[in-house]
Write an enzyme that holds these catalytic residues in place. Structure first.
Site, PDB file in Angstrom:
ATOM      1  N   ASP A 474       0.861  -1.172   0.000  1.00  0.00           N
ATOM      2  CA  ASP A 474       0.000   0.000   0.000  1.00  0.00           C
ATOM      3  C   ASP A 474       0.908   1.236   0.000  1.00  0.00           C
ATOM      4  O   ASP A 474       2.093   1.151   0.344  1.00  0.00           O
ATOM      5  CB  ASP A 474      -0.892  -0.043   1.246  1.00  0.00           C
ATOM      6  CG  ASP A 474      -1.913   1.075   1.253  1.00  0.00           C
ATOM      7  OD1 ASP A 474      -2.311   1.503   0.159  1.00  0.00           O
ATOM      8  OD2 ASP A 474      -2.289   1.519   2.346  1.00  0.00           O
ATOM      9  N   ASP A 673      -1.380  -1.704   6.376  1.00  0.00           N
ATOM     10  CA  ASP A 673      -1.421  -1.291   7.775  1.00  0.00           C
ATOM     11  C   ASP A 673      -2.806  -0.936   8.281  1.00  0.00           C
ATOM     12  O   ASP A 673      -2.969  -0.580   9.447  1.00  0.00           O
ATOM     13  CB  ASP A 673      -0.499  -0.091   8.002  1.00  0.00           C
ATOM     14  CG  ASP A 673      -1.000   1.159   7.272  1.00  0.00           C
ATOM     15  OD1 ASP A 673      -1.782   1.015   6.312  1.00  0.00           O
ATOM     16  OD2 ASP A 673      -0.605   2.272   7.659  1.00  0.00           O
ATOM     17  N   ASP A 677      -7.083  -2.948   4.505  1.00  0.00           N
ATOM     18  CA  ASP A 677      -6.127  -3.873   3.885  1.00  0.00           C
ATOM     19  C   ASP A 677      -6.352  -5.313   4.332  1.00  0.00           C
ATOM     20  O   ASP A 677      -5.762  -6.227   3.757  1.00  0.00           O
ATOM     21  CB  ASP A 677      -4.682  -3.476   4.243  1.00  0.00           C
ATOM     22  CG  ASP A 677      -4.293  -2.129   3.646  1.00  0.00           C
ATOM     23  OD1 ASP A 677      -4.717  -1.844   2.518  1.00  0.00           O
ATOM     24  OD2 ASP A 677      -3.571  -1.367   4.323  1.00  0.00           O
TER      25      ASP A 677
END
Length: 785
Positions: A474, A673, A677
């Site tokens: 990400d 995180d 996700d």
């Protein structure tokens, strides 16, 4: 007894704690369901269920005819509620010390504590070893009497007298010192799971019984057992020395295995015992850690350990968090900063508010996760299980074949040589090294990772990580700091920059997104009056909407603009320019009219460029997967040298993207995180949670990095490869040892080189093979990460 299928239940026959989902069978009796570890236990229960079901009188619930294993040592009482499991077969769980019914190894406590006394099994084995050593030395000297100059022992004692002395000394060695081996061998027969102790008991028992008959009734032996002098030579020395050497091996092995829990003990040792609590009247008191509650104000003086996870209310200092994260650089702490229990405060005083205490702290989560991971099994162990299933029966068959061949074609005395070589095969082929190869490496590797801020959820994640060829990351919070700052405010005709920022901040007050915080902080820094929005709504993947100062408003990306505005052509060039600089651009819509744009920049972490270089050197293809605009994402990717960008992805689409990559044959590791996700982390072959702030991400991920630093992924990859390399080395040592030693013990080299292996040397070699595997696993403690 009917129970939740996710809980451990007790086999009513043998007392073993088992998972109902993996039980060998179940039976109904008196309105209750009982689960069994093996078909043998089920058969015994079905024959006489009343024997194993406790009555209602409140008496001891131990089944009739089934004795509780005796306490192994008075030095340490069994803690209430303690559970014990096998290091080689973690599915075996019992509520008391004992031995594993599958492999015979001593069960170990599932929960490691600092206050625990000596290992009771180690205490007992050590005592048996020393008694056995003292009694076996005279037997060994008597057996070697023919080799002493002048044969002085023959002048003192006759052959018959020496045999009787050896019998008197050998009997307690075999039946008291070696008792655990025979008990575990009998258990292996009952549970139809032959193991190393089956072979040891057969070997030692054969040598002792042969020697007993040779002493009591030597005339019953045929010529094939007699030496040239006509005497029948006993092998008491073989029985007792093998017993003592195997006891020594068990003692050394248990001491070495004890070192594998060192990582957990070091983590436990970090926690302080007390905390300095600030009472409502401002006075302070020293309180035990278990009395601290969420919301308590705690004073942390310079050099003291932080007693709980919390947030700094007053004071400025630094904190040494290396014992949790592996990072040597102290972290700055100021009001609003998070602190972690067991980290060490620097030179300043802090007043913190406790947010997580006791078993909820990050340290407690780490200890819990490490313990569970060390007990988990890697997929590679399935190969070992398949081999072990047939190994012991194959060894017994080879031993019988050895006896037959030597009985027919061996040298005189044929039958004596046949027995000795058959016993040597049984002893040297014990599969302990094979069973220890994987769990020892897993235990050490997981502990080594924990000391460096790398938390492994289970052994499977550790094994799969080393095969990963693609890393999906990400952007926000992973590549960047995750703390966006206001960078640009561009109003459209009819609006001012102050109006744009003020209205946008009013909309974002109801959002928890990091970009929202950047806009609100920017407005507060300019001392703007922020209005309150009504009818606030978050539109997933697009932005937020609401009513503010009586007008309908929306703030978000281009997808949201399509629903609320005619066009933004006049600002398109400026939008692309800001995105090219790596800014995330949001559009403000007021009453369906484009009002302006706001640019927010998230600074790339200082460590990210080095991390990308290390990951490329490790052979990974790196893909950025983000919901941000393609232009912004590509600008960040160019700066970092990322291989591929997949942008403008909604949270729900991330897992679908992972599936597509997997369909291409890639082994995907996903690093993220946030809560959004979690589905992608679960879908990837290995999910990597960056930072321990989001519990959902930690639960979904196979690996958690305490600090959100990509360099730790490179360290985790090195740890995974080192651990799996160590496992392969261990399996190679174990397989090669057995493949080479069994034929030699059987005597295949005797016709060519005159080499035979005495059972005494066979037992020494067997113990050495187990120690070599444990020692090799302990090398991981020094692995460079």
């Amino acid at each position: 007894m009917t129970t939740d299928a996710t809980a451990q239940v007790k086999d009513p026959v043998c007392g073993m704690m088992i998972d109902p989902r993996s039980a060998a069978g179940h039976s109904e009796y008196a309105g209750a369901t009982y689960f069994f570890c093996s078909g043998f236990c089920k058969q015994r229960f079905d024959r006489e269920p009343a024997t194993f079901v406790p009555g209602k009188s409140g008496a001891d619930s131990t089944p009739v005819g089934h004795q509780r294993p005796p306490a192994l040592s008075p030095e340490r009482a069994v803690p209430p509620g303690a559970l014990y499991s096998c290091p080689m077969h973690p599915q075996i769980v019992r509520d008391r010390p004992g031995s594993c019914p599958i492999c015979g190894m001593a069960l170990e406590p599932r929960t490691v504590t600092l206050e625990e006394g000596p290992n009771p099994e180690l205490v007992v084995m050590s005592r048996r070893f020393w008694v056995g050593l003292v009694l076996s030395l005279p037997i060994f000297l008597l057996a070697m009497g023919d080799m002493l100059p002048g044969k002085p022992l023959h002048h003192l004692l006759s052959m018959t007298a020496m045999n009787w002395v050896q019998l008197a000394l050998a009997t307690p060695v075999v039946f008291w010192c070696g008792r655990p081996f025979f008990e575990r061998a009998w258990s292996s027969v009952i549970h139809r799971s032959p193991n190393m102790f089956t072979l040891i008991a057969l070997g030692v028992g054969s040598a002792y019984l042969y020697s007993l008959v040779a002493t009591v009734a030597p005339e019953r032996f045929p010529e094939g057992f007699r030496a040239n002098s006509g005497a029948v030579m006993p092998y008491f020395d073989t029985a007792v020395v093998v017993t003592v050497l195997i006891l020594l091996g068990q003692v050394l092995e248990m001491k070495a295995r004890g070192q594998t829990s060192g990582a957990i003990k070091r983590l436990l040792g970090l926690a302080p015992k007390t905390a300095r609590r600030v009472k409502t009247d401002g006075t302070e008191e020293e309180a035990p850690l278990d009395k601290i509650r969420v919301g308590d104000l705690l004073r942390v003086r310079p050099g003291e350990k932080v007693p709980a996870d919390g947030v700094v209310m007053e004071g400025r200092s630094t904190a040494d968090e290396s014992m949790i994260s592996g990072e040597p650089i102290p972290a700055e702490k100021e009001p609003g900063s998070k602190v972690v229990a067991a980290t060490v405060n620097g030179t300043g005083g802090l007043l913190i508010r406790a947010e997580k205490v006791g078993s909820d702290t990050l340290l407690a989560q780490i200890v819990r996760m490490v313990g569970e991971a060390q007990r988990s099994r890697a997929p590679i162990e399935r190969v070992v299980d398949q081999v072990a299933r047939y190994f012991v029966p194959a060894v017994v068959l080879v031993s019988l074949l050895t006896f037959a061949v030597w009985s027919i074609w061996g040298t005189e005395p044929k039958l004596a040589h046949a027995l000795v070589n058959a016993v040597a095969v049984l002893i040297i082929a014990c599969p302990c090294a094979l069973g220890l190869a994987t769990p020892m490496a897993i235990m050490v590797g997981v502990g080594r990772g924990a000391e460096n801020g790398i938390l492994i959820k289970n052994a499977e994640a550790l094994e799969v990580l080393q095969r990963a060829d693609t890393l999906v990351v990400d952007k926000t919070g992973t590549l960047t700091e995750g703390k966006p700052r206001l960078a640009a405010v561009e109003p459209a005709n009819g609006f001012t920059a102050e109006d744009i920022l003020r209205l946008a901040a009013g909309l974002e007050r109801g959002s928890e997104h990091p970009l929202a915080a950047a806009i609100i902080n920017g407005a507060e820094e300019k001392h703007l009056s922020i209005p309150t929005a009504q009818d606030f709504q978050s539109v997933t993947g697009k932005g937020v909407t609401g009513t503010i100062e009586g007008r309908k408003a929306g703030l978000g990306n281009t997808a949201l603009m399509g629903d609320h505005a005619d066009n933004i052509a006049g600002m398109q060039a400026r939008i692309e320019e800001l995105r090219g600089e790596g800014q995330t651009v949001m559009h403000l819509v007021i009453d369906g009219r484009f009002a302006g744009l706001i640019g927010v920049a998230d600074r790339i972490k200082d460590t990210t460029p080095e991390a990308i270089r290390l990951l490329h050197e490790a052979g990974l293809r790196i893909i950025m997967l983000t919901g941000d605009s393609r232009r912004t994402a590509e600008a960040v990717a160019r700066k970092l040298g990322i291989d591929e960008v997949i942008a403008e992805v909604l949270p729900g689409q991330k897992s679908e993207t992972i599936k597509k990559l997997q369909a291409e044959g890639r082994v995907v590791a996903m690093a993220g995180d946030g809560i959004n996700d979690a589905p992608a982390l679960a879908q990837a072959q290995v999910g990597i949670a960056m930072g321990a702030g989001t519990d959902v991400a930690m639960e979904s991920a196979g690996v958690t990095l305490v600090k959100g630093d990509l360099r730790a992924i490179a360290r985790a990859l090195r740890l995974s490869r080192a651990t799996m390399g160590n496992i392969r080395q261990n399996l190679f040592l174990a397989f090669v040892y057995n493949l080479a030693s069994v034929p030699v013990a059987a005597g295949v080299l005797y016709p060519f080189l005159g080499i035979l292996i005495n059972p005494i040397w066979a037992s020494a070699a067997m113990s050495l093979s187990s120690l070599s595997v444990v020692g090799n696993a302990l090398r991981l403690r020094q692995a460079q990460l």
